[in-house]
Design an enzyme around this catalytic site. Sequence first.
Site, mmCIF file in Angstrom:
data_model
loop_
_atom_site.group_PDB
_atom_site.id
_atom_site.type_symbol
_atom_site.label_atom_id
_atom_site.label_comp_id
_atom_site.label_asym_id
_atom_site.label_seq_id
_atom_site.Cartn_x
_atom_site.Cartn_y
_atom_site.Cartn_z
ATOM 1 N N HIS A 473 0.827 -1.303 0.009
ATOM 2 C CA HIS A 473 -0.345 0.029 -0.137
ATOM 3 C C HIS A 473 0.725 1.127 0.043
ATOM 4 O O HIS A 473 -0.061 2.119 -0.668
ATOM 5 C CB HIS A 473 -0.828 0.605 1.307
ATOM 6 C CG HIS A 473 -2.809 0.702 0.756
ATOM 7 N ND1 HIS A 473 -2.577 2.096 0.089
ATOM 8 C CD2 HIS A 473 -3.785 0.823 1.349
ATOM 9 C CE1 HIS A 473 -3.352 2.352 0.192
ATOM 10 N NE2 HIS A 473 -4.248 1.911 1.041
ATOM 11 N N TYR A 589 -14.550 6.195 8.368
ATOM 12 C CA TYR A 589 -13.739 5.894 7.554
ATOM 13 C C TYR A 589 -13.886 5.711 6.124
ATOM 14 O O TYR A 589 -14.160 4.656 5.934
ATOM 15 C CB TYR A 589 -12.411 5.271 7.730
ATOM 16 C CG TYR A 589 -11.511 6.032 6.972
ATOM 17 C CD1 TYR A 589 -10.213 6.655 7.858
ATOM 18 C CD2 TYR A 589 -10.929 5.922 5.687
ATOM 19 C CE1 TYR A 589 -9.201 6.486 6.978
ATOM 20 C CE2 TYR A 589 -9.988 5.686 4.974
ATOM 21 C CZ TYR A 589 -9.664 6.677 5.481
ATOM 22 O OH TYR A 589 -8.193 7.078 4.580
ATOM 23 N N THR A 602 -5.123 10.656 -0.254
ATOM 24 C CA THR A 602 -6.675 10.307 -0.096
ATOM 25 C C THR A 602 -6.517 11.428 1.479
ATOM 26 O O THR A 602 -5.533 11.985 1.236
ATOM 27 C CB THR A 602 -6.022 9.324 0.499
ATOM 28 O OG1 THR A 602 -5.485 8.996 1.691
ATOM 29 C CG2 THR A 602 -6.200 7.827 -0.139
#
Length: 773
Positions: A473, A589, A602
């Site tokens: 990630h 979230y 993000t």
Amino acid sequence: MAEAHQAVAFQFTVTPDGIDLRLSHEALRQIYLSGLHSWKKKFIRFKNGIITGVYPASPSSWLIVVVGVMTTMYAKIDPSLGIIAKINRTLETANCMSSQTKNVVSGVLFGTGLWVALIVTMRYSLKVLLSYHGWMFTEHGKMSRATKIWMGMVKIFSGRKPMLYSFQTSLPRLPVPAVKDTVNRYLQSVRPLMKEEDFKRMTALAQDFAVGLGPRLQWYLKLKSWWATNYVSDWWEEYIYLRGRGPLMVNSNYYAMDLLYILPTHIQAARAGNAIHAILLYRRKLDREEIKPIRLLGSTIPLCSAQWERMFNTSRIPGEETDTIQHMRDSKHIVVYHRGRYFKVWLYHDGRLLKPREMEQQMQRILDNTSEPQPGEARLAALTAGDRVPWARCRQAYFGRGKNKQSLDAVEKAAFFVTLDETEEGYRSEDPDTSMDSYAKSLLHGRCYDRWFDKSFTFVVFKNGKMGLNAEHSWADAPIVAHLWEYVMSIDSLQLGYAEDGHCKGDINPNIPYPTRLQWDIPGECQEVIETSLNTANLLANDVDFHSFPFVAFGKGIIKKCRTSPDAFVQLALQLAHYKDMGKFCLTYEASMTRLFREGRTETVRSCTTESCDFVRAMVDPAQTVEQRLKLFKLASEKHQHMYRLAMTGSGIDRHLFCLYVVSKYLAVESPFLKEVLSEPWRLSTSQTPQQQVELFDLENNPEYVSSGGGFGPVADDGYGVSYILVGENLINFHISSKFSCPETDSHRFGRHLKEAMTDIITLFGLSSNSKK
């Protein structure tokens, strides 16, 4: 071992008659072709650097400007208002040039300067235009005349045929919101989640921060925003990802699934051959910057493309305090794992990419190889699945020299990692729940030692031909990997295709050297560390409660008839499902993006709002009428869309507070407000997977080619992780994760509540899966 002899370019032996020199013409030819390939790539990078450097103009426009200037000069017109004459006088000191040559040089210099000035003006004008985000807040389907004029101006200054990185220097910087605005939005977001006395205490902390320490931290943050291209991204990558000392597997890495219903071939090697070739075609387009930049609003507003840079040839390197990302400019091989063995496979032969049938041949050679794993080799990748510190120490102690270093370098410097899995996975209509859950868990963690979790991505091909990805990630977010994956699935099935017998099209090539076994010398002490990491990883993997399912009752086609955002609809359904599941609300979230700005990644949308809570309470209150519920739904969905737009345009809450917290740590000052904010758990973490980013096929004409999407592990030990993808007009795929160790959560139970919530909400509008309204 004929291929081993071919690999030696020349050999010589000393004999009584002198030196006997033998040249291998085939090896020399391969060396020549390899060098030629490298120089071609360097030339393409150089050419693309020039094209991107002058965008939105083009190199040919320089000639047009210079010719225009020279034409006016010969027509006795001075377009420079005396500047050319000044350049001419400066050149008089050079006695080697004639008067006519000086005029030509002066004209060319002025024309070049004018051309550069035009480029800078166009680029700055485009940056100013892209800094306007009012279009984001206009009502859907209603565009003002001013917005249409603005769009026209953006198109004029955007140039023609942009390359992947053409817009990077024209994108605006991420703005730093005012501290008071962020604090007020934060308080608004937690109001429905706190008791009155808790909210009063938090309000006091927030107000004290907003007038006290906050402005001081903000000054440093603004200073960084003026200096850096993005004030969030580098800290986000370092402190959220690279400094994490826990396992990447489940906690950070995520996965992507294959097509849901279609399996183009049952031959494992053939599917691997086609898909690997498709991945390499994508890499070639990336190297040449031929991938079209993603643009919104009718292909007008560009998004940042910076995250594509480290997609290939990238590995995360463990460290004791922090990891690093190692990215190579190029890599000519991949590493394949099968049955406990590691193989190095070259991607080129005769100066070209291996064709799909040739790559299938290489994969089949690996599958047919009967050799056994070396001691410690089979479970070696468990080091990447466990805690980071033991892996960092083990790497330094046992993989810093000799054959272990060479083999580890081969893995870490590979274009990507491939696993030829020994299990069969994928959707089975006779047992959809069990098959999809097993498929998801296999891609998320596998057996904990058969994926290299440090690689930018591991490509997995199962025994029955199904495939998937496991992605690290830190280097990029899911939409970037989704773009690659859409391309691969499209090219694999719709362009490359398969022969009638299921093999890749084309012919095998017996001249291609066999894949090379990587050699390891793993001592007993290292094997003990491997087993410890594997135990840690197994505990984590076995605790994951996963439920993945296709929701087929209706899709975004019917949701649009409700005149609301499909994302807002799903988010409100998630709130209703969570309340049914847990009997309470929680901090939620939802991942949004800030790629309207340079190097944006993000931002968080806090989906649990006062309005959404009012709607959920109305849905579970039998005394409420349909009209009252619809009114509350509209208010909640509009609030969600507004929050999402704020997040996309740089006015989110969490990234700003995160950066203020980092500044406070650098200054060694404590903030009770920031400390409490950043310690709040996200018990419902959600994300929508983008769809149809690649315009290679139309889902309406190919409805069976629907993607299963992807998912991730639970963020909180006592919470849920939910990923969803709205596929076409009639399907939504959900991926729900939680932990067995938490007695309060149950992924299958949550899935049932989610289906109920989706149906309950659509029923409010008098619509159903069979509605023709």
